[in-house]
Each structure stands twice: as structure tokens, then as C-alpha cells.
Design a protein around this motif. Sequence first.
Motif, PDB file in Angstrom:
ATOM      1  N   PRO A  52      49.900  33.905  77.926  1.00 16.84           N
ATOM      2  CA  PRO A  52      48.803  33.401  78.752  1.00 16.84           C
ATOM      3  C   PRO A  52      48.728  31.875  78.697  1.00 16.84           C
ATOM      4  O   PRO A  52      49.108  31.243  77.691  1.00 16.84           O
ATOM      5  N   CYS A  53      48.220  31.303  79.781  1.00 16.83           N
ATOM      6  CA  CYS A  53      48.037  29.851  79.819  1.00 16.83           C
ATOM      7  C   CYS A  53      46.843  29.528  80.710  1.00 16.83           C
ATOM      8  O   CYS A  53      46.145  30.423  81.185  1.00 16.83           O
ATOM      9  N   ALA A  54      46.609  28.243  80.954  1.00 19.85           N
ATOM     10  CA  ALA A  54      45.354  27.817  81.569  1.00 19.85           C
ATOM     11  C   ALA A  54      45.275  28.071  83.065  1.00 19.85           C
ATOM     12  O   ALA A  54      44.176  28.253  83.600  1.00 19.85           O
ATOM     13  N   ASN A  55      46.401  28.046  83.758  1.00 18.88           N
ATOM     14  CA  ASN A  55      46.384  28.255  85.210  1.00 18.88           C
ATOM     15  C   ASN A  55      47.805  28.479  85.705  1.00 18.88           C
ATOM     16  O   ASN A  55      48.771  28.286  84.953  1.00 18.88           O
ATOM     17  N   GLY A  56      47.934  28.859  86.963  1.00 17.01           N
ATOM     18  CA  GLY A  56      49.252  29.169  87.513  1.00 17.01           C
ATOM     19  C   GLY A  56      50.151  27.961  87.658  1.00 17.01           C
ATOM     20  O   GLY A  56      51.377  28.082  87.536  1.00 17.01           O
ATOM     21  N   THR A  57      49.580  26.798  87.930  1.00 19.68           N
ATOM     22  CA  THR A  57      50.399  25.588  88.038  1.00 19.68           C
ATOM     23  C   THR A  57      50.963  25.192  86.685  1.00 19.68           C
ATOM     24  O   THR A  57      52.142  24.819  86.572  1.00 19.68           O
ATOM     25  N   ASP A  58      50.145  25.270  85.646  1.00 22.13           N
ATOM     26  CA  ASP A  58      50.653  25.042  84.288  1.00 22.13           C
ATOM     27  C   ASP A  58      51.778  26.024  83.970  1.00 22.13           C
ATOM     28  O   ASP A  58      52.767  25.660  83.316  1.00 22.13           O
ATOM     29  N   ALA A  59      51.615  27.274  84.397  1.00 20.46           N
ATOM     30  CA  ALA A  59      52.651  28.271  84.125  1.00 20.46           C
ATOM     31  C   ALA A  59      53.985  27.845  84.719  1.00 20.46           C
ATOM     32  O   ALA A  59      55.035  27.945  84.074  1.00 20.46           O
ATOM     33  N   LEU A  60      53.967  27.344  85.945  1.00 18.63           N
ATOM     34  CA  LEU A  60      55.197  26.866  86.578  1.00 18.63           C
ATOM     35  C   LEU A  60      55.782  25.686  85.813  1.00 18.63           C
ATOM     36  O   LEU A  60      56.997  25.617  85.583  1.00 18.63           O
ATOM     37  N   GLN A  61      54.925  24.749  85.427  1.00 20.45           N
ATOM     38  CA  GLN A  61      55.412  23.584  84.692  1.00 20.45           C
ATOM     39  C   GLN A  61      55.988  23.999  83.340  1.00 20.45           C
ATOM     40  O   GLN A  61      57.061  23.523  82.941  1.00 20.45           O
ATOM     41  N   LEU A  62      55.312  24.882  82.636  1.00 19.17           N
ATOM     42  CA  LEU A  62      55.809  25.350  81.339  1.00 19.17           C
ATOM     43  C   LEU A  62      57.140  26.083  81.497  1.00 19.17           C
ATOM     44  O   LEU A  62      58.042  25.935  80.661  1.00 19.17           O
ATOM     45  N   ALA A  63      57.252  26.883  82.557  1.00 20.96           N
ATOM     46  CA  ALA A  63      58.502  27.596  82.795  1.00 20.96           C
ATOM     47  C   ALA A  63      59.667  26.617  82.940  1.00 20.96           C
ATOM     48  O   ALA A  63      60.738  26.801  82.337  1.00 20.96           O
ATOM     49  N   LEU A  64      59.461  25.562  83.723  1.00 20.73           N
ATOM     50  CA  LEU A  64      60.524  24.575  83.910  1.00 20.73           C
ATOM     51  C   LEU A  64      60.761  23.773  82.627  1.00 20.73           C
ATOM     52  O   LEU A  64      61.911  23.446  82.297  1.00 20.73           O
TER      53      LEU A  64
END
Length: 371
Positions: A52-64
Motif C-alpha cells: 500500500p502507498c499514499a496514492n496512485g501517482t506515488d504508486a507509479l513513481q515507486l514502480a519506476l
Amino acid sequence: MLDLQAQHAPIQPELDATLRATFQEAAFIQGSAVQQFASELGQYLGVPHVIPCANGTDALQLALMSLGLPAGTEILVPAFTYVATWEAAAVLGLVPVPVDVDPATYNLDPAAVAAAITPCTGAILAVHLFGQCADLEALRLLAEQHGVALVEDNAQAIGATFTTSTGQVWGAGTVGEVGTTSFFPSKNLGGFGDGGALFTRDEARAQRLRQLANHGQSRKYYHEHIGLNSRLDTLQAALLRVKLPHLPAWTAARQRIAAQYDAALLGHSRLRPPGRDPRSTHVFHQYTVQTPDEPGQRERLQQYLGAQGIPSAVYYPLPNHLQPAYAYLGHQQGQFPVAERLARTVLSLPMHPMLTTEQVAYICQVLQAWE
């Protein structure tokens, strides 16, 4: 377009009880509900690791970030998508490279992806737009052939599946190196504020993602990586736990509504319903039609619907390669004709699981009368 009050009303006692229990526990950061929700979502999706993370945009950034790509690496992204997909690459110093999409499904065109891959490509970032899987089989094969990563933006298609040519059934967001999602309130599984998550089948990557989302640390004050402060609030996790068991029924309701729209638009002379990839299920985050590509036609339809008390929305009115923020990439109008045409013609109709058969029938009647 969305009636969250109606959706929440039947489960309000559960939500209230969960709120009270969370307040009593008073562990508002990384409370027990966060890991419980991650485990339950993993079981639902059939993936071993949910972060889990704070939001979907963070998820994309963390993935990259988890890919460890050097600045300047190219990330192939759909030319037609929400800006967050591009943004996540750009803020890391990576280069979003737009690729045109299929005119019927709105998802990445694998042939265009193949043509766009270069020695500088580090990842294909596939978006499962509006609730339907991109061509996961073709995209994964391309990623493997060229030695690049496949990352899935699954903010709009949670619970969708893709059946391969060999009969395997893959869950959206669980096929690439990393998948991501958003729990923005309007999503199929929406929270009561921001929230997001990442999915992976690789234990080492899961551990790295957990570190990256928590200041780059695996234990307090010892930082192995440069990371983010990106955590799903305990309150959000607790409330999402209440909503998750209802997601299959809500998805089925969306699919029934879409079937009504499909029947009404069959043979319509002016409106084109969304295309379907027969290999993918569709969870209908949006039901998005196309109007004729003639000046003023979409606006005329939107005004007509509004006059009949029917809301509608445009997702998305300007392709990202023409946005001022991405002018530095040097793209010109006409380079991605499908994305540009979709931006001129798409219109999303009301779509949420609490629409009644009578409400949808009324919308269909109004649509059928439009010429």
C-alpha cells in the motif's frame, strides 16, 4: 456520473463500526488494518505481494524507482491516458515516449509499441484504460524480447482479467514486474480520500518497494535507498477492507449497465460504443463512446444530454504530448492521430453500480433519439 452516497448507504453500519474501532486503536499510521487490507487484496487479485502507498501517482513513481533506471531512459507510455502515467516518469528524469493506441479499445497498440522500442527504452508502461486490459500477452512478449520491464497502471481496471492464447488467465496489474492501482474515491474500489498500492510477484522487489515507500528504510533511521514518504492511512485501509468484499457485486452491476448501453447503441448511426478485446474482461470504470469527428458534435451531444438531466464527462480533452508541461519533448500535433482523434470525440456516460435499470433505460432512450 457517480453516486457515492447511494453506494455507501447499504454498508454504512459496517463503515461506522470500522471507523469507531480504528479511532479506538489510535494507530493511524501503519495500523493493523493496513497489512490486513494488503493481504486481503492480494488474495482477491491472486498476487503474493501488495504494497500500500499514499496514492496512485506515488504508486507509479515507486514502480519506476524500483527499476533503478538511469536518468534519460525512455519509458513507453500511451499517447491517450491520464497525465499521471507520464508525470511519474518525468519527475524521475526519465523520458516519457508516447505510443499511439488502438482506436476501439483505447489501449496501447502493440505494433506501435514494437516500432517505438529503441536501445534507450527501459520500460513499457501499459495502462488498462477505462476498465479493460491492454494486450498483456503481446506487451509481455515484447518486453521479454527486448529486455525491458513491463509496468502496469491498473488504476481503472482492478479485478479485470486477460486470457492468453494458451488459456492462462492473468489478472490486470499482476503480469508485469510491477503493477499499480489507485483508491481515489471515484475508482471501482475507492477510498474516502487518496490511496494507492503496488503489486508484484517478486519478493525482492516487494521488499525494495516497501523500503522506497517508507523513506528508503527497512528499519527506522537506517536508509538503504532514497525513498518517499508514501503510506496508506490506517483509516483508508480499514474502510477499504469493508468495501473490498462488495467489489465483485459492484463490478457485475457495472457490466450489466454496460450491456444495456451496448444494446441501445447497436447500429447507432452517430455513436460508436467502446470496443472490446474478447480476451479481456471489462470492469467499466468508464463507459466511453465516440461521437463523429466533426466540429462541435461532442459538445452538441453533451448539451443535449445535459438538457435531459444526464451528466457526462470528457476523459481526456487534450493529449499529453500537446500539453504545455510536455512541450519540452518536442512533439507536434498530428504525430499521434488516434490519440488526438479520441481527445476530440470521446464522451463518458454515467457509470456506477447503483444506477437502476430504469435510469439506464432512460439514458439509453435519450441516446437512441440523438441524431
